[in-house]
Design a protein around this motif. Structure first.
Motif, PDB file in Angstrom:
ATOM      1  N   LEU A 119      47.868  32.320  43.086  1.00  0.00           N
ATOM      2  CA  LEU A 119      47.038  32.242  41.885  1.00  0.00           C
ATOM      3  C   LEU A 119      47.931  32.423  40.662  1.00  0.00           C
ATOM      4  CD1 LEU A 119      43.934  32.049  41.223  1.00  0.00           C
ATOM      5  CD2 LEU A 119      43.998  34.520  40.955  1.00  0.00           C
ATOM      6  N   LEU A 120      47.945  31.428  39.770  1.00  0.00           N
ATOM      7  CA  LEU A 120      48.720  31.480  38.529  1.00  0.00           C
ATOM      8  C   LEU A 120      47.739  31.496  37.366  1.00  0.00           C
ATOM      9  CD1 LEU A 120      51.524  31.358  37.143  1.00  0.00           C
ATOM     10  CD2 LEU A 120      51.302  28.860  37.180  1.00  0.00           C
ATOM     11  N   ALA A 121      47.846  32.519  36.512  1.00  0.00           N
ATOM     12  CA  ALA A 121      46.844  32.713  35.467  1.00  0.00           C
ATOM     13  C   ALA A 121      47.494  32.945  34.114  1.00  0.00           C
ATOM     14  CB  ALA A 121      45.940  33.900  35.815  1.00  0.00           C
ATOM     15  N   SER A 122      46.774  32.492  33.065  1.00  0.00           N
ATOM     16  CA  SER A 122      47.109  32.846  31.696  1.00  0.00           C
ATOM     17  C   SER A 122      46.208  34.003  31.300  1.00  0.00           C
ATOM     18  CB  SER A 122      46.893  31.648  30.760  1.00  0.00           C
ATOM     19  OG  SER A 122      47.125  32.013  29.415  1.00  0.00           O
ATOM     20  N   GLU A 180      50.106  35.866  28.309  1.00  0.00           N
ATOM     21  CA  GLU A 180      51.095  36.157  29.323  1.00  0.00           C
ATOM     22  C   GLU A 180      50.692  35.414  30.593  1.00  0.00           C
ATOM     23  OE1 GLU A 180      53.175  40.259  29.988  1.00  0.00           O
ATOM     24  OE2 GLU A 180      51.319  40.253  31.157  1.00  0.00           O
ATOM     25  N   ALA A 181      51.655  34.820  31.272  1.00  0.00           N
ATOM     26  CA  ALA A 181      51.389  34.190  32.562  1.00  0.00           C
ATOM     27  C   ALA A 181      51.665  35.201  33.662  1.00  0.00           C
ATOM     28  CB  ALA A 181      52.252  32.953  32.748  1.00  0.00           C
ATOM     29  N   ARG A 182      50.766  35.271  34.646  1.00  0.00           N
ATOM     30  CA  ARG A 182      50.942  36.187  35.761  1.00  0.00           C
ATOM     31  C   ARG A 182      50.687  35.455  37.082  1.00  0.00           C
ATOM     32  NH1 ARG A 182      47.679  41.574  33.532  1.00  0.00           N
ATOM     33  NH2 ARG A 182      48.805  41.732  31.534  1.00  0.00           N
ATOM     34  N   LEU A 183      51.431  35.849  38.091  1.00  0.00           N
ATOM     35  CA  LEU A 183      51.313  35.249  39.417  1.00  0.00           C
ATOM     36  C   LEU A 183      50.843  36.284  40.416  1.00  0.00           C
ATOM     37  CD1 LEU A 183      51.919  32.881  41.442  1.00  0.00           C
ATOM     38  CD2 LEU A 183      54.185  33.951  41.727  1.00  0.00           C
ATOM     39  N   TRP A 184      49.705  36.007  41.040  1.00  0.00           N
ATOM     40  CA  TRP A 184      49.240  36.798  42.187  1.00  0.00           C
ATOM     41  C   TRP A 184      49.512  35.981  43.449  1.00  0.00           C
ATOM     42  CZ3 TRP A 184      46.723  37.458  37.555  1.00  0.00           C
ATOM     43  CH2 TRP A 184      46.382  38.774  37.172  1.00  0.00           C
ATOM     44  N   GLY A 187      53.055  31.460  27.925  1.00  0.00           N
ATOM     45  CA  GLY A 187      52.145  31.891  28.976  1.00  0.00           C
ATOM     46  C   GLY A 187      50.746  31.355  28.809  1.00  0.00           C
ATOM     47  N   ASP A 188      50.471  30.640  27.678  1.00  0.00           N
ATOM     48  CA  ASP A 188      49.114  30.099  27.540  1.00  0.00           C
ATOM     49  C   ASP A 188      48.970  28.768  28.259  1.00  0.00           C
ATOM     50  OD1 ASP A 188      50.492  28.421  25.802  1.00  0.00           O
ATOM     51  OD2 ASP A 188      49.020  28.550  24.194  1.00  0.00           O
TER      52      ASP A 188
END
Length: 522
Positions: free
Chosen positions: A335-338, A347-351, A373-374
């Motif tokens: 899962l890759l999220a802004s 910020e971009a985050r990776l779960w 990250g947007d």
């Protein structure tokens, strides 16, 4: 004090020491929102390719994957695009490029569509061109969506949005035109999903997601909207894939009828390996700490709206999400999220996915005032190492094409999420599985199914939110294979609320555990 705890959790998170930092592609320009499109391997060379639409230059460009990846586009079309997607419309197994566009910068122009066949040498002259259907407004094409396979014919469908109701301009009830590509692409819409003029139901294009929620091989659709008769009431409708093209919603959730926000629901890929696509939702109730602003519902129809996984977002909300595929090679989609982190920053985050999925992100990028990250996007495996790669950056803005950029980072197999509670990882049972109890919520009984790959000593317990044992359902040796147990709450004199089922399997000095949440309603 709560904010201090959340900050400490963020600083403590092991993800700050993570991998996923090998940069393999850079583009600087003004990429549009949703302007990075995965194309697959256009020339069958084993490297996935991408398209970038630059809204300042008004150019769509194809960049070939490789090791290293090319930074010079091999295809470029000057066009004032409203939206860009890719799907195989001519049945050759290669994704084709679909661009909804307008002739000039005047936003009152009628929308049109060009389709360019993919391949080793794509042409800049469109292979298919069609106009908006008769009666449409000037908003046709500002949003397009690919449906993987709604009716089970093995081909994808194209869905194009227009805010205006046909032959009734500026009513803006919203309509989705659906085009079939089997046996050939038909430029006449096969069917539509319309807003409801009688009940003032208006459909919106901003939160349309698709996926196979119930695992039947057909793609389901989720569309948000608002009921404008009386007090405004937002909703989301789920349309179940079917061969008869029945477009009556399978279920509609209205915001004023639930404690959760239905418009926050987004279909994502299967992150727990049960062959059903899952649903991201804003957290609600007291299932998780206050700083878990998002959670995940496991895929199923009917939808179980009790969250199964809480995401520790450190009190920051996910505003955009894409399924990048499996970026760490463990067999689970990720899962890759802004994420909006305050003060207008992104910020971009990776779960990483798993069963169970970790609640903390594995990696962070951005967090600067440049909005790094947007932009998050799916690109596939652009460097041909067999692992999906990660695309993020900054898009050029919603109302003006500001400078932005695209960065692609190499997928990383150095981190693989182990199963919770496993000792001795060299011989993990490969079919240890605890299924979702059904029904859930339940009253008074629910059924628990689980699977063992080898003979094990099994403990199956129910405990409350304080960790106190409520019931011991199984405590004995069991053979490999599938097993079933039943929990009847009426035998234990317990009250309504949240409980947990914990399965523990011990074999050959290895212990494996899995936990599921259940809700008793009386």
């Amino acid at each position: 004090m709560k904010k201090l705890i959340a900050t400490l959790l963020f600083l403590w998170s092991p993800s700050v020491f993570a991998q996923f930092d090998s940069l393999i592609f850079e583009y600087d320009g003004s990429p549009a929102k949703n302007g990075v499109v995965a194309l697959g391997a256009q020339n069958h060379d084993g490297y996935d390719d991408i398209l970038i639409y630059d809204c300042k230059a008004n150019e769509a460009m194809i960049f070939l994957g490789g090791n290293p990846m090319s930074t010079v586009p091999i295809w470029k079309v000057h066009i004032i695009a409203r939206s860009v997607v890719a799907l195989d419309v001519n049945g050759d197994g290669i994704k084709d490029i679909v661009i909804a566009y307008q002739d000039t910068m005047d936003s009152n122009q009628m929308g049109k569509v060009n389709i360019y066949y993919g391949g080793s040498h794509p042409d800049t002259i469109p292979d298919i061109h069609f106009e908006a259907p008769k009666g449409t407004g000037h908003n046709f094409g500002y949003s397009t969506c690919v449906i993987k396979d709604f009716d089970g014919d093995g081909k994808s469908e194209l869905m194009i949005y227009d805010a205006d109701y046909p032959f009734n301009g500026h009513t803006q009830y919203g309509i989705f035109y659906i085009y079939k590509s089997n046996p050939v692409f038909d430029t006449i819409p096969y069917t539509t999903i319309k807003g409801d003029t009688l009940n003032n139901h208006r459909l919106f294009p901003d939160n349309v997601t698709t996926g196979d929620v119930d695992g039947d091989g057909l793609t389901d659709i989720a569309i948000t909207g608002s009921q404008w008769s009386g007090p405004e009431n937002d909703f989301i409708s789920f349309y179940k894939g079917n061969s008869q093209w029945n477009m009556t919603p399978y279920v509609t959730y209205y915001k004023n009828q639930h404690t959760f926000d239905p418009t926050s629901m987004k279909i994502i890929e299967d992150i727990n390996g049960d062959k059903k696509d899952d649903i991201l939702i804003n957290s609600y109730g007291t299932f998780y700490p206050y700083y878990y602003l998002n959670s995940i519902l496991y895929g199923n129809l009917p939808i179980d709206t009790i969250p199964k996984i809480g995401l520790n977002t450190q009190n920051s909300a996910i505003v955009d999400v894409v399924p990048p595929g499996d970026v760490n090679g463990d067999g689970y989609n990720d899962l890759l999220a802004s994420v909006a982190i305050g003060l207008g920053l992104r910020e971009a985050r990776l779960w990483v996915g798993g069963n169970p999925m970790p609640d903390l992100p594995k990696q962070y990028w951005g967090g600067d005032y440049n909005l790094y990250g947007d932009l998050v996007a799916k690109v596939g495996d652009v460097n041909g190492d067999g692992i999906a790669d990660i695309c993020l950056g900054q898009y050029g803005g919603l109302t003006a094409c500001e400078p932005g950029f695209v960065r692609i980072f190499k997928g990383d197999t150095l981190f693989k999420q182990p199963m919770t509670g496993v000792k001795g990882l060299n011989n993990i049972p490969d079919k240890f599985y605890l299924d979702n109890p059904y029904p859930n919520p339940f009253n008074p009984a629910t059924v628990i199914n689980y699977e063992l790959s080898m003979k094990s000593h099994v403990s199956l317990k129910v405990y409350d939110i304080l960790g106190k044992d409520v019931a011991i359902l199984v405590d004995e040796d069991e053979a490999s294979g599938k097993h079933e147990s039943r929990f009847d709450a009426s035998k234990y004199h317990i009250s309504s609320g949240v409980y947990f089922i914990k399965l523990t399997s011990t074999a050959k000095e290895q212990t494996t555990t899995a936990t599921k949440k259940i809700v008793l309603t009386k």
